[in-house]
Design a protein around this motif. Structure first.
Motif, PDB file in Angstrom:
ATOM      1  N   GLN A   1      -6.963  -4.523  -6.640  1.00  0.00           N
ATOM      2  CA  GLN A   1      -6.300  -3.270  -7.371  1.00  0.00           C
ATOM      3  C   GLN A   1      -4.755  -3.521  -7.145  1.00  0.00           C
ATOM      4  OE1 GLN A   1      -7.953   0.549  -6.447  1.00  0.00           O
ATOM      5  NE2 GLN A   1      -6.512   1.581  -7.554  1.00  0.00           N
ATOM      6  N   LEU A   2      -4.130  -3.789  -5.814  1.00  0.00           N
ATOM      7  CA  LEU A   2      -2.734  -3.956  -5.763  1.00  0.00           C
ATOM      8  C   LEU A   2      -2.042  -5.160  -6.570  1.00  0.00           C
ATOM      9  CD1 LEU A   2      -2.445  -3.380  -2.024  1.00  0.00           C
ATOM     10  CD2 LEU A   2      -1.954  -1.781  -3.708  1.00  0.00           C
TER      11      LEU A   2
ATOM     12  N   TYR B   1       2.437   1.640  -3.408  1.00  0.00           N
ATOM     13  CA  TYR B   1       1.341   2.022  -4.308  1.00  0.00           C
ATOM     14  C   TYR B   1       1.144   3.510  -3.998  1.00  0.00           C
ATOM     15  CZ  TYR B   1      -3.192   2.596  -6.487  1.00  0.00           C
ATOM     16  OH  TYR B   1      -4.133   3.051  -7.579  1.00  0.00           O
ATOM     17  N   ASN B   2       0.685   3.985  -2.990  1.00  0.00           N
ATOM     18  CA  ASN B   2       0.449   5.287  -2.673  1.00  0.00           C
ATOM     19  C   ASN B   2       1.781   6.279  -3.063  1.00  0.00           C
ATOM     20  OD1 ASN B   2      -2.146   5.216  -1.787  1.00  0.00           O
ATOM     21  ND2 ASN B   2      -1.341   4.723   0.411  1.00  0.00           N
TER      22      ASN B   2
ATOM     23  N   ILE C   1       0.738  -1.031   0.056  1.00  0.00           N
ATOM     24  CA  ILE C   1      -0.008  -0.081   0.004  1.00  0.00           C
ATOM     25  C   ILE C   1       0.651   1.162  -0.018  1.00  0.00           C
ATOM     26  CG2 ILE C   1      -1.589   1.313   1.500  1.00  0.00           C
ATOM     27  CD1 ILE C   1      -2.719  -1.422   2.425  1.00  0.00           C
TER      28      ILE C   1
ATOM     29  N   ILE D   1      -8.919  -3.418  -2.549  1.00  0.00           N
ATOM     30  CA  ILE D   1      -8.009  -2.712  -2.447  1.00  0.00           C
ATOM     31  C   ILE D   1      -6.824  -3.889  -3.005  1.00  0.00           C
ATOM     32  CG2 ILE D   1      -6.101  -1.534  -1.237  1.00  0.00           C
ATOM     33  CD1 ILE D   1      -8.461  -0.412   0.235  1.00  0.00           C
TER      34      ILE D   1
ATOM     35  N   THR E   1      -9.600  -1.538   6.912  1.00  0.00           N
ATOM     36  CA  THR E   1      -8.741  -0.632   6.162  1.00  0.00           C
ATOM     37  C   THR E   1      -8.604   0.591   7.101  1.00  0.00           C
ATOM     38  OG1 THR E   1     -10.711   0.400   5.323  1.00  0.00           O
ATOM     39  CG2 THR E   1      -9.636  -1.160   3.843  1.00  0.00           C
TER      40      THR E   1
ATOM     41  N   LEU F   1      -6.677   4.790  -3.059  1.00  0.00           N
ATOM     42  CA  LEU F   1      -7.054   3.580  -2.646  1.00  0.00           C
ATOM     43  C   LEU F   1      -8.362   3.858  -1.800  1.00  0.00           C
ATOM     44  CD1 LEU F   1      -4.007   1.685  -1.720  1.00  0.00           C
ATOM     45  CD2 LEU F   1      -5.540   1.219  -3.650  1.00  0.00           C
TER      46      LEU F   1
END
Length: 230
Positions: free
Chosen positions: A191-192, A171-172, A168, A188, A215, A181
């Motif tokens: 998506q990752l 990704y961010n 995460i 999520i 989350t 996200l």
């Protein structure tokens, strides 16, 4: 005909000898009656110690099983042969059986050659029970050990959170501004995986207890689990 003095003495000696033999045999039986329970008790104590050691070994095998399948087995059989799932990587008892050199190799039986009872309370708790010296379950001479793999599952969950939260964060760092996200943990994770920050296949949206990961943040900056302190 009057018996001679010699024959009378011989008869008396035979009588005394017979009495002595009876007394000696009686003494032997009495001694055996006193010693036998002590011998039996010592044998049972030794067998109890050996059985307790075996149960502890089975606990280690169950820990290894749990690391792969994230739950305790429903049957002791599954420590030695597959339960039909791809995650099974056993047998988990091979090494401990080799450590029982000179003893019976069936890990499902105690040192009296009686079958254990395995009672699984839930995915991570259960009890292994031996019927003990008298062979009857449910009384004071049962040998038992309560097994909990909560710490194992918690450790797996924390490792999983580390992997996901690094993904995460990465990704961010790249897409956090353009495609933040949002959504559930399952959304999520997909998506990752699509962006190749996580591999496909392993479960990343649930903890090792089977509960959905939570989350953190809006947009999402991390996952957490109710079953850990993180």
């Amino acid at each position: 005909m009057t018996p001679s003095r010699t024959s009378i003495v011989a008869t008396r000696e035979r009588g005394i000898t017979l009495i002595m033999i009876v007394l000696i045999i009686g003494a032997i039986f009495i001694a055996a009656g006193v010693a036998l329970p002590e011998i039996t008790s010592r044998i049972d104590n030794q067998t109890s110690r050996e059985t307790s050691d075996r149960i502890s070994d089975l606990q280690e095998a169950m820990t290894a099983y749990t690391r792969d399948l994230q739950q305790l087995p429903t049957s002791l059989d599954h420590l030695g042969r597959t339960n039909g799932t791809r995650a099974w990587r056993g047998p988990y008892v091979q090494q401990i059986i080799q450590g029982w050199a000179g003893q019976a190799g069936d890990y499902r039986r105690d040192n009296w050659n009686r079958t254990y009872r395995w009672r699984r309370t839930n995915r991570y708790q259960g009890t292994i029970i031996s019927s003990g010296p008298n062979g009857r379950f449910g009384d004071s001479d049962d040998l038992r050990i309560a097994i909990s793999v909560f710490d194992v599952l918690r450790s797996i969950t924390m490792d999983r959170l580390d992997v996901v939260n690094i993904a995460i964060s990465n990704y961010n760092a790249r897409f956090g501004q353009s495609a933040p996200l949002w959504g559930s943990a399952a959304m999520i994770v997909r998506q990752l995986q699509l962006r190749r920050f996580l591999p496909r296949g392993p479960v990343f949206d649930r903890d090792a207890f089977g509960a959905p990961l939570r989350t953190v943040g809006r947009p999402v900056t991390a996952f957490s689990s109710r079953n850990t302190r993180r």
